[in-house]
Design a protein around this motif. Structure first.
Motif, PDB file in Angstrom:
ATOM      1  N   ARG A 138      12.564   8.278  -0.034  1.00  0.00           N
ATOM      2  CA  ARG A 138      12.130   8.201   1.353  1.00  0.00           C
ATOM      3  C   ARG A 138      10.646   8.538   1.489  1.00  0.00           C
ATOM      4  NH1 ARG A 138      13.682  11.203   5.238  1.00  0.00           N
ATOM      5  NH2 ARG A 138      13.896   9.633   6.874  1.00  0.00           N
ATOM      6  N   ARG A 139      10.190   9.530   0.761  1.00  0.00           N
ATOM      7  CA  ARG A 139       8.777   9.886   0.836  1.00  0.00           C
ATOM      8  C   ARG A 139       7.885   8.779   0.270  1.00  0.00           C
ATOM      9  NH1 ARG A 139       9.595  16.221  -1.032  1.00  0.00           N
ATOM     10  NH2 ARG A 139       9.990  17.052   1.066  1.00  0.00           N
ATOM     11  N   SER A 140       8.349   8.132  -0.795  1.00  0.00           N
ATOM     12  CA  SER A 140       7.565   7.031  -1.362  1.00  0.00           C
ATOM     13  C   SER A 140       7.493   5.858  -0.389  1.00  0.00           C
ATOM     14  CB  SER A 140       8.180   6.582  -2.695  1.00  0.00           C
ATOM     15  OG  SER A 140       8.163   7.626  -3.645  1.00  0.00           O
ATOM     16  N   LYS A 141       8.611   5.527   0.248  1.00  0.00           N
ATOM     17  CA  LYS A 141       8.603   4.437   1.226  1.00  0.00           C
ATOM     18  C   LYS A 141       7.718   4.779   2.426  1.00  0.00           C
ATOM     19  CE  LYS A 141      13.169   2.517   0.148  1.00  0.00           C
ATOM     20  NZ  LYS A 141      14.536   2.259   0.685  1.00  0.00           N
ATOM     21  N   PHE A 142       7.766   6.030   2.852  1.00  0.00           N
ATOM     22  CA  PHE A 142       6.928   6.456   3.973  1.00  0.00           C
ATOM     23  C   PHE A 142       5.448   6.288   3.624  1.00  0.00           C
ATOM     24  CE2 PHE A 142       4.576   9.599   6.448  1.00  0.00           C
ATOM     25  CZ  PHE A 142       5.074   9.394   7.723  1.00  0.00           C
ATOM     26  N   ALA A 143       5.070   6.662   2.396  1.00  0.00           N
ATOM     27  CA  ALA A 143       3.678   6.517   1.976  1.00  0.00           C
ATOM     28  C   ALA A 143       3.270   5.051   1.870  1.00  0.00           C
ATOM     29  CB  ALA A 143       3.463   7.224   0.641  1.00  0.00           C
ATOM     30  N   GLU A 144       4.184   4.194   1.400  1.00  0.00           N
ATOM     31  CA  GLU A 144       3.867   2.775   1.279  1.00  0.00           C
ATOM     32  C   GLU A 144       3.730   2.098   2.641  1.00  0.00           C
ATOM     33  OE1 GLU A 144       6.984   1.199  -1.066  1.00  0.00           O
ATOM     34  OE2 GLU A 144       6.362   2.223  -2.925  1.00  0.00           O
ATOM     35  N   GLN A 145       4.471   2.572   3.627  1.00  0.00           N
ATOM     36  CA  GLN A 145       4.435   1.965   4.956  1.00  0.00           C
ATOM     37  C   GLN A 145       3.340   2.541   5.844  1.00  0.00           C
ATOM     38  OE1 GLN A 145       8.357   2.841   6.413  1.00  0.00           O
ATOM     39  NE2 GLN A 145       9.384   1.444   4.982  1.00  0.00           N
ATOM     40  N   LEU A 146       2.614   3.528   5.344  1.00  0.00           N
ATOM     41  CA  LEU A 146       1.730   4.280   6.232  1.00  0.00           C
ATOM     42  C   LEU A 146       0.567   3.444   6.746  1.00  0.00           C
ATOM     43  CD1 LEU A 146       1.404   6.990   7.526  1.00  0.00           C
ATOM     44  CD2 LEU A 146       0.137   7.784   5.530  1.00  0.00           C
ATOM     45  N   ASP A 147      -0.024   2.586   5.909  1.00  0.00           N
ATOM     46  CA  ASP A 147      -1.148   1.792   6.395  1.00  0.00           C
ATOM     47  C   ASP A 147      -0.719   0.802   7.467  1.00  0.00           C
ATOM     48  OD1 ASP A 147       0.348   0.465   4.517  1.00  0.00           O
ATOM     49  OD2 ASP A 147      -1.320  -0.748   3.786  1.00  0.00           O
ATOM     50  N   ASP A 148       0.452   0.163   7.280  1.00  0.00           N
ATOM     51  CA  ASP A 148       0.981  -0.723   8.322  1.00  0.00           C
ATOM     52  C   ASP A 148       1.336   0.063   9.581  1.00  0.00           C
ATOM     53  OD1 ASP A 148       0.736  -2.896   6.630  1.00  0.00           O
ATOM     54  OD2 ASP A 148       2.777  -2.674   5.845  1.00  0.00           O
ATOM     55  N   THR A 149       1.825   1.289   9.389  1.00  0.00           N
ATOM     56  CA  THR A 149       2.171   2.120  10.542  1.00  0.00           C
ATOM     57  C   THR A 149       0.932   2.453  11.368  1.00  0.00           C
ATOM     58  OG1 THR A 149       4.019   3.105   9.323  1.00  0.00           O
ATOM     59  CG2 THR A 149       3.210   4.301  11.242  1.00  0.00           C
ATOM     60  N   MET A 150      -0.147   2.809  10.695  1.00  0.00           N
ATOM     61  CA  MET A 150      -1.378   3.126  11.415  1.00  0.00           C
ATOM     62  C   MET A 150      -1.932   1.901  12.145  1.00  0.00           C
ATOM     63  SD  MET A 150      -2.059   6.365  11.068  1.00  0.00           S
ATOM     64  CE  MET A 150      -0.281   6.574  11.261  1.00  0.00           C
ATOM     65  N   GLN A 151      -1.827   0.725  11.528  1.00  0.00           N
ATOM     66  CA  GLN A 151      -2.279  -0.489  12.195  1.00  0.00           C
ATOM     67  C   GLN A 151      -1.432  -0.799  13.421  1.00  0.00           C
ATOM     68  OE1 GLN A 151      -2.467  -3.740   9.420  1.00  0.00           O
ATOM     69  NE2 GLN A 151      -4.507  -3.161   8.710  1.00  0.00           N
ATOM     70  N   LEU A 152      -0.111  -0.635  13.295  1.00  0.00           N
ATOM     71  CA  LEU A 152       0.765  -0.874  14.434  1.00  0.00           C
ATOM     72  C   LEU A 152       0.499   0.129  15.543  1.00  0.00           C
ATOM     73  CD1 LEU A 152       3.139  -2.457  15.609  1.00  0.00           C
ATOM     74  CD2 LEU A 152       4.696  -0.917  14.396  1.00  0.00           C
ATOM     75  N   LEU A 153       0.260   1.372  15.175  1.00  0.00           N
ATOM     76  CA  LEU A 153      -0.041   2.405  16.165  1.00  0.00           C
ATOM     77  C   LEU A 153      -1.363   2.103  16.876  1.00  0.00           C
ATOM     78  CD1 LEU A 153       1.194   5.088  17.155  1.00  0.00           C
ATOM     79  CD2 LEU A 153      -0.209   6.263  15.478  1.00  0.00           C
ATOM     80  N   ALA A 154      -2.379   1.700  16.104  1.00  0.00           N
ATOM     81  CA  ALA A 154      -3.674   1.357  16.708  1.00  0.00           C
ATOM     82  C   ALA A 154      -3.556   0.120  17.592  1.00  0.00           C
ATOM     83  CB  ALA A 154      -4.708   1.125  15.606  1.00  0.00           C
ATOM     84  N   GLY A 155      -2.750  -0.846  17.184  1.00  0.00           N
ATOM     85  CA  GLY A 155      -2.555  -2.035  18.012  1.00  0.00           C
ATOM     86  C   GLY A 155      -1.899  -1.713  19.344  1.00  0.00           C
TER      87      GLY A 155
END
Length: 317
Positions: A138-155
């Protein structure tokens, strides 16, 4: 070994009898259970009552230890949707099954007791290993998704949403485990916890330095003001570059990690295999003083080797 064969034959005969009685020639249908009970009455079998009593006993015991190895926080962090008492009961059941297998393997000799105890200890060990692997995944998946998460949050912020609304949107539209962790942040914010504390707690739960920096950037922006969307876009770009380097390091160290895994598993697998196939081969190790000394020295060297290899193949980034 003849006794083992007899037990196996009896088990096969019982299985055949159950197949004939309950499947091939089932009993005649009876009146449905809900028609034989008074309205509002709930039927509980003896097995159900015994299981409920066992679960209640386990829950009372686990309430005294809020942070146990199989506590609610550990299961939630691993993404296991079970009550701690139910998980402990399943672990005990697996241990009992493994103990029975160990007794059958050494049936007729004094090894049956040793193998039974050894196999029973494997149940909690496997359960703990399972939770550790789930947490790491779960921690590895969270780290892999983090850049997309930040982009979605900024959008979402650029589209005019507030910060909490943007986080809630990620919780609803994102992938697990990011969606689950952001839903936790939203729920904590709704019950009155400070948003910065909730984000920092998520970073600590996921052991993510990248998200900790993002949480700090959000906290500073909330205190000083400014364009948070642009800040998050910059954070997303930095995280993306770090993930690329992390993946390169992981691919370059894959051979070393595989070799370390094989070297760790091979001695234990050979020991257990010989112990099952030819138990008398290891009898001097348990009946003589030098045998016990050799086992202790081997265990210490194994632990030192495990720590050494893990330190050699783990690249801090």
């Amino acid at each position: 070994m003849s006794a083992v064969y007899v037990l196996g034959l009896l088990a096969a005969l019982f299985a055949l009898l159950a197949l004939v009685v309950f499947v091939i020639a089932p009993p005649a249908p009876r009146v449905a259970l809900d028609r034989r009970l008074a309205p509002g009455t709930q039927y509980e079998s003896r097995l159900t009552r015994a299981t409920n009593r066992t679960v209640r006993t386990i829950e009372k015991t686990m309430r005294r230890r809020e942070r146990g190895a199989f506590g609610e926080e550990s299961l939630e962090l691993a993404g296991v949707r079970m009550q701690p008492s139910a998980f402990v009961l399943v672990t005990f059941s697996i241990s009992a099954l493994l103990a029975a297998i160990g007794v059958l393997i050494g049936f007729g000799t004094w090894w049956s007791l040793v193998l039974g105890l050894l196999f029973a200890c494997l149940g909690p060990l496997f359960a703990r290993l399972y939770l550790a692997l789930r947490v790491s995944s779960r921690r590895s998946k969270f780290a892999e998704q983090l850049d997309d998460t930040m982009q979605l949050l900024a959008g979402n912020l650029r589209a005019g949403h507030g910060l909490v609304q943007a986080i809630d949107s990620v919780a609803r539209d994102g992938d697990a485990p990011t969606s689950e962790e952001f839903a936790r942040v939203v729920n904590q914010s709704r019950i009155g916890r400070d948003l910065n504390d909730a984000l920092t707690d998520t970073a600590e739960r996921m052991q993510s330095d990248d998200f900790k920096w993002a949480a700090q950037a959000i906290a500073i922006n909330r205190a000083t003001g400014g364009n948070l969307a642009e800040v998050l876009y910059g954070v997303a770009a930095t995280i993306r570059e770090r993930n690329e380097i992390r993946l390169k390091v992981k691919s370059l160290s894959a051979e070393g990690r595989l070799s370390a895994t094989i070297l760790l598993i091979l001695p234990v697998a050979v020991f257990l295999g010989v112990l099952i196939i030819q138990p008398s081969y290891f009898e001097p190790f348990f009946t003589t003083l030098f045998g016990w000394i050799a086992l202790v020295v081997a265990g210490v060297l194994m632990i030192v080797g495990v720590v050494w290899m893990l330190a050699a193949v783990r690249v801090r980034f």
